[in-house]
Design a protein around this motif. Sequence first.
Motif, mmCIF file in Angstrom:
data_model
loop_
_atom_site.group_PDB
_atom_site.id
_atom_site.type_symbol
_atom_site.label_atom_id
_atom_site.label_comp_id
_atom_site.label_asym_id
_atom_site.label_seq_id
_atom_site.Cartn_x
_atom_site.Cartn_y
_atom_site.Cartn_z
ATOM 1 N N ILE A 139 0.865 -1.183 0.000
ATOM 2 C CA ILE A 139 0.000 0.000 0.000
ATOM 3 C C ILE A 139 0.896 1.225 0.000
ATOM 4 N N ILE A 140 0.639 2.132 -0.938
ATOM 5 C CA ILE A 140 1.466 3.323 -1.077
ATOM 6 C C ILE A 140 0.586 4.560 -1.107
ATOM 7 N N TRP A 141 0.865 5.496 -0.217
ATOM 8 C CA TRP A 141 0.246 6.811 -0.264
ATOM 9 C C TRP A 141 1.250 7.742 -0.946
ATOM 10 N N GLU A 142 0.956 8.147 -2.152
ATOM 11 C CA GLU A 142 1.897 8.957 -2.926
ATOM 12 C C GLU A 142 1.127 9.838 -3.896
ATOM 13 N N PRO A 143 1.505 11.109 -4.041
ATOM 14 C CA PRO A 143 0.820 11.944 -5.042
ATOM 15 C C PRO A 143 1.037 11.359 -6.430
ATOM 16 N N SER A 144 -0.053 11.090 -7.122
ATOM 17 C CA SER A 144 0.040 10.350 -8.378
ATOM 18 C C SER A 144 -0.886 10.945 -9.428
ATOM 19 N N GLN A 145 -0.347 11.179 -10.604
ATOM 20 C CA GLN A 145 -1.167 11.589 -11.741
ATOM 21 C C GLN A 145 -1.734 10.390 -12.489
ATOM 22 N N TRP A 146 -1.369 9.180 -12.058
ATOM 23 C CA TRP A 146 -1.809 7.976 -12.778
ATOM 24 C C TRP A 146 -1.741 6.790 -11.827
ATOM 25 N N SER A 147 -2.781 6.595 -11.042
ATOM 26 C CA SER A 147 -2.734 5.591 -9.984
ATOM 27 C C SER A 147 -2.558 4.180 -10.542
ATOM 28 N N HIS A 148 -3.239 3.850 -11.633
ATOM 29 C CA HIS A 148 -3.156 2.488 -12.160
ATOM 30 C C HIS A 148 -1.799 2.203 -12.797
ATOM 31 N N GLY A 149 -1.269 3.163 -13.531
ATOM 32 C CA GLY A 149 0.033 2.966 -14.148
ATOM 33 C C GLY A 149 1.135 2.851 -13.116
ATOM 34 N N MET A 150 1.074 3.681 -12.080
ATOM 35 C CA MET A 150 2.097 3.620 -11.034
ATOM 36 C C MET A 150 2.008 2.312 -10.266
ATOM 37 N N ALA A 151 0.794 1.832 -10.010
ATOM 38 C CA ALA A 151 0.641 0.546 -9.323
ATOM 39 C C ALA A 151 1.258 -0.573 -10.152
ATOM 40 N N ARG A 152 1.047 -0.533 -11.462
ATOM 41 C CA ARG A 152 1.620 -1.564 -12.333
ATOM 42 C C ARG A 152 3.148 -1.544 -12.290
ATOM 43 N N MET A 153 3.751 -0.337 -12.327
ATOM 44 C CA MET A 153 5.210 -0.248 -12.324
ATOM 45 C C MET A 153 5.806 -0.683 -10.990
ATOM 46 N N TYR A 154 5.186 -0.281 -9.888
ATOM 47 C CA TYR A 154 5.650 -0.767 -8.585
ATOM 48 C C TYR A 154 5.566 -2.295 -8.533
#
Length: 762
Positions: free
Chosen positions: A208-223
Amino acid sequence: MTIMEPRKHGSSADGVVGGRLSRIEGQLKVTGAATYALEYPTEGLAHAVLVQSTVAAGRVVKVDTASALSSPGVLMVLTPEDDLGLRVSGDWGGNPPEDLPYHPLPREVQFNGQSIAAVVAETREQAAEAARLVSVTYEEQPGVADLDDPKAGEGKLLAHLSVAWGDAEAALVAAPVRIEADYRTPREYHCAMEPHGLTAKWEDDQLIIWEPSQWSHGMARMYAEWFSLPSENVRIISPFIGGGFGSKGQPLAFGAVAAAAARKLGRPVRLAVTRPQNFTSYGGRAATRQTIKLGATPDGILQAIIHRGANETSVYADVPEQTGAATPILYKVENFSSESRVVPVNTVSPGALRGPGKNPSAFGIECAMEELAYALNMDPLELRLKNYADHDYQSGKPWSTRQLREALTQGAEAFGWSKRNPAPRSMRKGRKLLGWGIGCGTFPVIQAPSEAMIRILSNGRVEVVSGSIDMGQGTYTILAQTASEALGVPVDQVDVVLGDSRLPGAAIAGGSMLAGSITGAVHKAALAARDELIGLALGASGSPFRDTGANTLTIQDGRLSLPREDSPTMNLPELLASLGRDHIEIRRNTLPEDLSLQDQQKSWGNMSRVQGPTMGDYSMHSWCAHFAEVEVDEDFGTVRVSRMVSAFDCGRLYNPRLVESQWRGGIIMGIGQALLEEGVVDPRNGRTMNSNLGDYLVPTNADIPDIEVISVGIPDLRASALGGKGVGEVGIVGVAPAIANAVFHATGKRVRDLPITLEKLI
């Protein structure tokens, strides 16, 4: 995050698409009730602080951590010696990642300020103090500081960005009037009010990551790819963002460090990137240089455009700024040639900053057009209108809509352009020289799929649910308006839930693609929910509409009725009660109907289904024309923008109040670009010398004049389901050349390298 605070919305007309509804999350923000990524309370929290390189190139030989580890509260020091067990992630397009290890704390140093170690302690203060005690020994190598470094060279030609038609070289030679000039822009930085950072927490194999994100789904995929996890095992939570401008669209090295540290420690870790570290933990706009040659007839008809551009990039990735992005489409020309290069230097890889590519490209071509106008002794407005492009000469396709002529003419009328004395240094205001200039801009329409869920609850409230984000551009508000209009319920009855990768998939909030895509998905889901309600009302055993024989029901102000005066009525709570339902849930997306559920899920985390401006039968773009007035103190050389009038074609405006705010924000950033912003690099070691908001100057209230914005757009249903085109990026494009052209008109001095500072004028 659900926005459910009591709020006042003004007239009912404000609550539908096109209304001037105030942002519905505004009260939360101004009262401090909005929770940002680094504010979430987490039990057992540890804090990480980065240690960055002090050389531009070389190799880490040794990291001495003994003093740091013996400091109070220190839990761990991570160095290049630590194998964090990470793998390289795929790119934005979703191409499969290479089977290679990923080292967010590398041994090979590629730029000054690169993260090479991290200290984790009980408190942030303890971690920061211990980080100062970490001693690093380098094997230093020669580096390339910037574009002006003699070792930089000409760079690499990017063949895929070369554009040509006709015979530009021959046409230029034959042209009776020719101009040639070089234009340069420096490094620029995002400087969002909210610095980067995150809190990472593991629950077994769930991250679980709380992070300012312009693209929640893309960032989740990369993590997930970094940690070799299924995408659904990573959750990004980002309901509010304090500015991004392109810098918060993907996870960065510090995020990998924090998440890896949290896994090693077995407790949550928070890493807040310091303001100076924000200048090197991710890339801003790359420095650029351009040479533009224009050829024209004596009456001002363009015969040839030749463009040669280059931008700096890192030594480990070729990232083009696309200095030729706007040049091919702004004007009609039968002979065109453009080439782009990248020049590797020891810097962090450049990133996307508002109006990427089109911004520096417009600076070059719009200054060149102004210089051509003076060479022709022609009004710069007349020259632009005379060379108006009736279609896209690059793709050969017709425009979907293009109201740039209207932007120029209506903007000129509102500005009072006809009163301009064309001679430089001919207009004054007291002891100050007055100058007027024009700059045009454009940004492509980028179409992306999105998904939305509509939930109608037993109390009559409606929830709009999406994994899309709002970083201040107004997503919460326009989605409430979209659902309100399509469903026929008051906007006060609509709540919006955003900013979580567990929610329905959405496009990135970048490239001005989010609003057009997510409103289309919400509109589709809301219409389906409306049809579902009407069908249930006609078929429910306890419904007053069941035996009426009616085949048409309307929903207005949250009540169902027949289109006749004696109609029975029923509100949404009554309908759900009669059905014995506690909610109705409808989910729709804008993907092809035959796509499998698995492929649908993959679509949200990559950009493989994103379509550019010419992938269909038309060429689709937003357009603008800026008119700038400057006052120049001829004794001191100081420049102040005293007035701006800007006209935009962005199609249908979903909420004019919020759109105008976006336009003004872009213009303000353009003023900063023209007069203030410049990343200064030490040529000896590649260090960014002004990595703080005291020395890296951005515009403040005192720098900003009256800004008048005008919409000349018409609905463009080819660009989006509701007829809108992008508004966020285009506002900055063309502002800097308008100001530079105004400065020349005021002073007679042409400044071709930004920013325009007093030492360049005196």
